[in-house]
Design a protein around this motif. Structure first.
Motif, PDB file in Angstrom:
ATOM      1  N   LEU A  39       0.859  -1.186   0.000  1.00 11.77           N
ATOM      2  CA  LEU A  39       0.000   0.000   0.000  1.00 11.77           C
ATOM      3  C   LEU A  39       0.895   1.236   0.000  1.00 11.77           C
ATOM      4  N   LEU A  40       0.911   1.963  -1.119  1.00  9.30           N
ATOM      5  CA  LEU A  40       1.803   3.106  -1.284  1.00  9.30           C
ATOM      6  C   LEU A  40       1.182   4.407  -0.780  1.00  9.30           C
ATOM      7  N   ARG A  41      -0.092   4.602  -1.071  1.00 12.08           N
ATOM      8  CA  ARG A  41      -0.837   5.785  -0.619  1.00 12.08           C
ATOM      9  C   ARG A  41      -2.237   5.328  -0.237  1.00 12.08           C
ATOM     10  N   TYR A  42      -2.844   6.034   0.698  1.00 15.70           N
ATOM     11  CA  TYR A  42      -4.179   5.625   1.174  1.00 15.70           C
ATOM     12  C   TYR A  42      -4.922   6.845   1.700  1.00 15.70           C
ATOM     13  N   ALA A  43      -6.226   6.917   1.414  1.00 16.07           N
ATOM     14  CA  ALA A  43      -7.054   8.009   1.928  1.00 16.07           C
ATOM     15  C   ALA A  43      -8.502   7.537   2.036  1.00 16.07           C
ATOM     16  N   THR A  44      -9.233   8.137   2.957  1.00 17.98           N
ATOM     17  CA  THR A  44     -10.645   7.826   3.163  1.00 17.98           C
ATOM     18  C   THR A  44     -11.472   9.074   2.888  1.00 17.98           C
ATOM     19  N   TYR A  45     -12.597   8.886   2.197  1.00 17.19           N
ATOM     20  CA  TYR A  45     -13.472   9.995   1.832  1.00 17.19           C
ATOM     21  C   TYR A  45     -14.904   9.688   2.270  1.00 17.19           C
ATOM     22  N   GLU A  46     -15.635  10.729   2.634  1.00 16.97           N
ATOM     23  CA  GLU A  46     -17.061  10.573   2.936  1.00 16.97           C
ATOM     24  C   GLU A  46     -17.829  10.664   1.624  1.00 16.97           C
ATOM     25  N   CYS A  47     -18.556   9.610   1.311  1.00 18.08           N
ATOM     26  CA  CYS A  47     -19.242   9.534   0.016  1.00 18.08           C
ATOM     27  C   CYS A  47     -20.212  10.689  -0.202  1.00 18.08           C
ATOM     28  N   ALA A  48     -20.932  11.048   0.856  1.00 17.65           N
ATOM     29  CA  ALA A  48     -21.967  12.068   0.721  1.00 17.65           C
ATOM     30  C   ALA A  48     -21.393  13.448   0.391  1.00 17.65           C
ATOM     31  N   GLN A  49     -20.084  13.645   0.566  1.00 17.31           N
ATOM     32  CA  GLN A  49     -19.466  14.938   0.300  1.00 17.31           C
ATOM     33  C   GLN A  49     -19.084  15.125  -1.171  1.00 17.31           C
ATOM     34  N   PHE A  50     -19.330  14.090  -1.986  1.00 16.53           N
ATOM     35  CA  PHE A  50     -18.928  14.147  -3.397  1.00 16.53           C
ATOM     36  C   PHE A  50     -20.114  13.802  -4.294  1.00 16.53           C
ATOM     37  N   PRO A  51     -20.197  14.423  -5.478  1.00 21.42           N
ATOM     38  CA  PRO A  51     -21.331  14.172  -6.370  1.00 21.42           C
ATOM     39  C   PRO A  51     -21.280  12.834  -7.090  1.00 21.42           C
ATOM     40  N   SER A  52     -20.132  12.158  -7.057  1.00 24.46           N
ATOM     41  CA  SER A  52     -20.007  10.877  -7.747  1.00 24.46           C
ATOM     42  C   SER A  52     -18.758  10.164  -7.270  1.00 24.46           C
ATOM     43  N   LEU A  53     -18.688   8.863  -7.538  1.00 22.67           N
ATOM     44  CA  LEU A  53     -17.476   8.118  -7.228  1.00 22.67           C
ATOM     45  C   LEU A  53     -16.320   8.599  -8.089  1.00 22.67           C
ATOM     46  N   GLY A  54     -16.609   8.962  -9.330  1.00 22.48           N
ATOM     47  CA  GLY A  54     -15.564   9.468 -10.207  1.00 22.48           C
ATOM     48  C   GLY A  54     -14.846  10.675  -9.622  1.00 22.48           C
ATOM     49  N   GLU A  55     -15.605  11.568  -8.980  1.00 24.44           N
ATOM     50  CA  GLU A  55     -15.002  12.763  -8.380  1.00 24.44           C
ATOM     51  C   GLU A  55     -14.083  12.380  -7.219  1.00 24.44           C
ATOM     52  N   ILE A  56     -14.476  11.371  -6.443  1.00 19.86           N
ATOM     53  CA  ILE A  56     -13.620  10.910  -5.346  1.00 19.86           C
ATOM     54  C   ILE A  56     -12.315  10.345  -5.898  1.00 19.86           C
ATOM     55  N   LEU A  57     -12.416   9.498  -6.909  1.00 21.47           N
ATOM     56  CA  LEU A  57     -11.220   8.880  -7.477  1.00 21.47           C
ATOM     57  C   LEU A  57     -10.310   9.916  -8.129  1.00 21.47           C
ATOM     58  N   ARG A  58     -10.915  10.886  -8.787  1.00 23.44           N
ATOM     59  CA  ARG A  58     -10.098  11.949  -9.399  1.00 23.44           C
ATOM     60  C   ARG A  58      -9.372  12.754  -8.322  1.00 23.44           C
ATOM     61  N   ALA A  59     -10.076  13.045  -7.215  1.00 27.51           N
ATOM     62  CA  ALA A  59      -9.454  13.794  -6.120  1.00 27.51           C
ATOM     63  C   ALA A  59      -8.278  13.014  -5.533  1.00 27.51           C
ATOM     64  N   PHE A  60      -8.466  11.714  -5.357  1.00 23.48           N
ATOM     65  CA  PHE A  60      -7.383  10.893  -4.815  1.00 23.48           C
ATOM     66  C   PHE A  60      -6.176  10.875  -5.763  1.00 23.48           C
ATOM     67  N   LEU A  61      -6.423  10.628  -7.040  1.00 24.66           N
ATOM     68  CA  LEU A  61      -5.321  10.558  -7.995  1.00 24.66           C
ATOM     69  C   LEU A  61      -4.596  11.894  -8.113  1.00 24.66           C
ATOM     70  N   PHE A  62      -5.332  12.997  -8.029  1.00 21.43           N
ATOM     71  CA  PHE A  62      -4.708  14.321  -8.105  1.00 21.43           C
ATOM     72  C   PHE A  62      -3.755  14.523  -6.929  1.00 21.43           C
ATOM     73  N   ASP A  63      -4.168  14.066  -5.737  1.00 21.36           N
ATOM     74  CA  ASP A  63      -3.366  14.284  -4.529  1.00 21.36           C
ATOM     75  C   ASP A  63      -2.266  13.240  -4.327  1.00 21.36           C
ATOM     76  N   HIS A  64      -2.464  12.017  -4.837  1.00 21.18           N
ATOM     77  CA  HIS A  64      -1.583  10.922  -4.426  1.00 21.18           C
ATOM     78  C   HIS A  64      -0.898  10.151  -5.553  1.00 21.18           C
ATOM     79  N   ALA A  65      -1.348  10.266  -6.790  1.00 22.53           N
ATOM     80  CA  ALA A  65      -0.754   9.468  -7.859  1.00 22.53           C
ATOM     81  C   ALA A  65       0.692   9.884  -8.102  1.00 22.53           C
ATOM     82  N   LEU A  66       1.583   8.913  -8.146  1.00 24.29           N
ATOM     83  CA  LEU A  66       2.986   9.196  -8.388  1.00 24.29           C
ATOM     84  C   LEU A  66       3.289   9.313  -9.871  1.00 24.29           C
ATOM     85  N   ALA A  67       2.414   8.728 -10.682  1.00 25.62           N
ATOM     86  CA  ALA A  67       2.530   8.740 -12.138  1.00 25.62           C
ATOM     87  C   ALA A  67       1.152   8.383 -12.686  1.00 25.62           C
TER      88      ALA A  67
END
Length: 334
Positions: A39-67
């Motif tokens: 496990l290289l990076r990890y984060a937890t999000y509250e589903c109700a705070q985002f309009p879609s799962l796609g937005e959560i995944l995009r937020a994670f990748l923006f903050d944590h993706a190494l490439a």
């Protein structure tokens, strides 16, 4: 299985999505059969705070993706139907084809969240869990993994001779609730006035604890000021609130009864792992409740059930580890 057979140590996405929280990880293969995922990076999000799962995944990748990430696995509460998810507990629809396009990834797999949890239990150590009941050592056989969260999830891990377990995903939470006490009969009678089908998860889940509390209040003519499962649990543990105590005790008894039923249904002699976000908060109450007595209360099968260890585990990042492990196994053909 080697790293080369999987994703050659290239980081990929793994997610565990429930009705309340989405747990997202950036992971890679290790080549170690005992612990195949790093496990290289990890984060937890509250589903109700985002309009879609796609937005959560995009937020994670923006903050944590190494490439740039080209593949991944999504473990999601509900029933995977093709590339869609059938679930009433998620705040938004989930479509794997839409996520694949939105994230610009080549390969994105979809599995049930408890299917991922069951996969992850293969890599647990004994000290990662708390023994609630039964012997410390399990017999060989299928392993039941279940837990109340926003709904009630369950899966079965069946050990195989080739070393790769078979994971059976279930919708056990949608089975009809079967009462066993006068109080439970009264609850069912009240709920049947609202719907012709009362599924187990309507009572054995986080929202289900609140349903029990509210329904007992209606039956007894008592006020029900507590508005969340956490507050009901806290009030029951603190003492002094009879209705909260009765609600939590009813919940624990029902959980035990359902666990016993599922052990018998799936032949889970290899043990039970209880997950779900709400159980760690009530661990001591659960241990001193009617949970185990109700689990054993299955007539002549009592002695069989007494031989099955029941362990509590913290949900944490296990769903992410399980989703990633499943992906490595199935992608590599190991």
């Amino acid at each position: 299985m080697t790293a080369a057979a999987g994703v050659q140590c290239v980081p990929f996405l793994a997610a565990d999505v429930g009705g309340t929280h989405a747990r997202i990880g950036l992971v890679s293969a290790t080549g170690d059969c005992a612990q195949p995922v790093a496990l290289l990076r990890y984060a937890t999000y509250e589903c109700a705070q985002f309009p879609s799962l796609g937005e959560i995944l995009r937020a994670f990748l923006f903050d944590h993706a190494l490439a740039p990430v080209c593949c991944g696995s999504i473990a999601c509460a509900g029933y995977p139907d093709g590339e869609q998810v059938i679930n009433t507990n998620l705040p938004w629809p989930v479509s794997i084809s839409e996520l694949r396009a939105a994230l610009d990834v080549r390969e994105l797999a979809l599995i049930n969240d408890f299917q991922a949890m069951a996969c992850a239990t293969e890599f647990l150590r004994a000290d990662d869990t708390t023994l609630l009941a039964g012997p410390a050592v399990a017999a060989s056989g299928p392993v039941l993994v279940m837990g109340p969260g926003t709904g009630l999830g369950a899966a079965v891990r069946i050990p195989a001779l080739n070393g790769r377990s078979i994971i059976l995903s279930t919708e056990a939470g949608q089975a009809a609730f079967a009462p066993s006490t006068p109080r439970e009969l009264a609850i069912l009678d009240r709920l049947l006035r609202e719907s012709s089908h009362v599924p187990v998860e309507q009572l054995v889940s986080g929202p289900g604890l609140h349903t029990i509390y509210r329904t007992l209040g209606l039956i007894e003519g008592s006020p029900t000021p507590l508005e969340s499962p956490a507050r009901i649990t806290a009030a029951a543990i603190a003492g002094g609130d009879v209705l909260a105590h009765d609600a939590l005790d009813t919940f624990c008894g029902l959980l035990g009864s359902v666990v016993g039923d599922l052990i018998l249904l799936y032949g889970a002699q290899g043990g039970v792992f209880l997950a779900g976000g709400i159980l760690p908060q009530m661990r001591e109450f659960l241990q001193h409740s009617s949970f185990h007595a109700r689990l054993l209360s299955k007539g002549r099968m009592r002695s069989v059930l007494a031989q099955v260890p029941v362990r509590l585990l913290e949900h944490g990042n296990l769903g992410v580890i399980g989703a990633a492990s499943w992906f490595l196994q199935h992608r590599s053909g190991a």
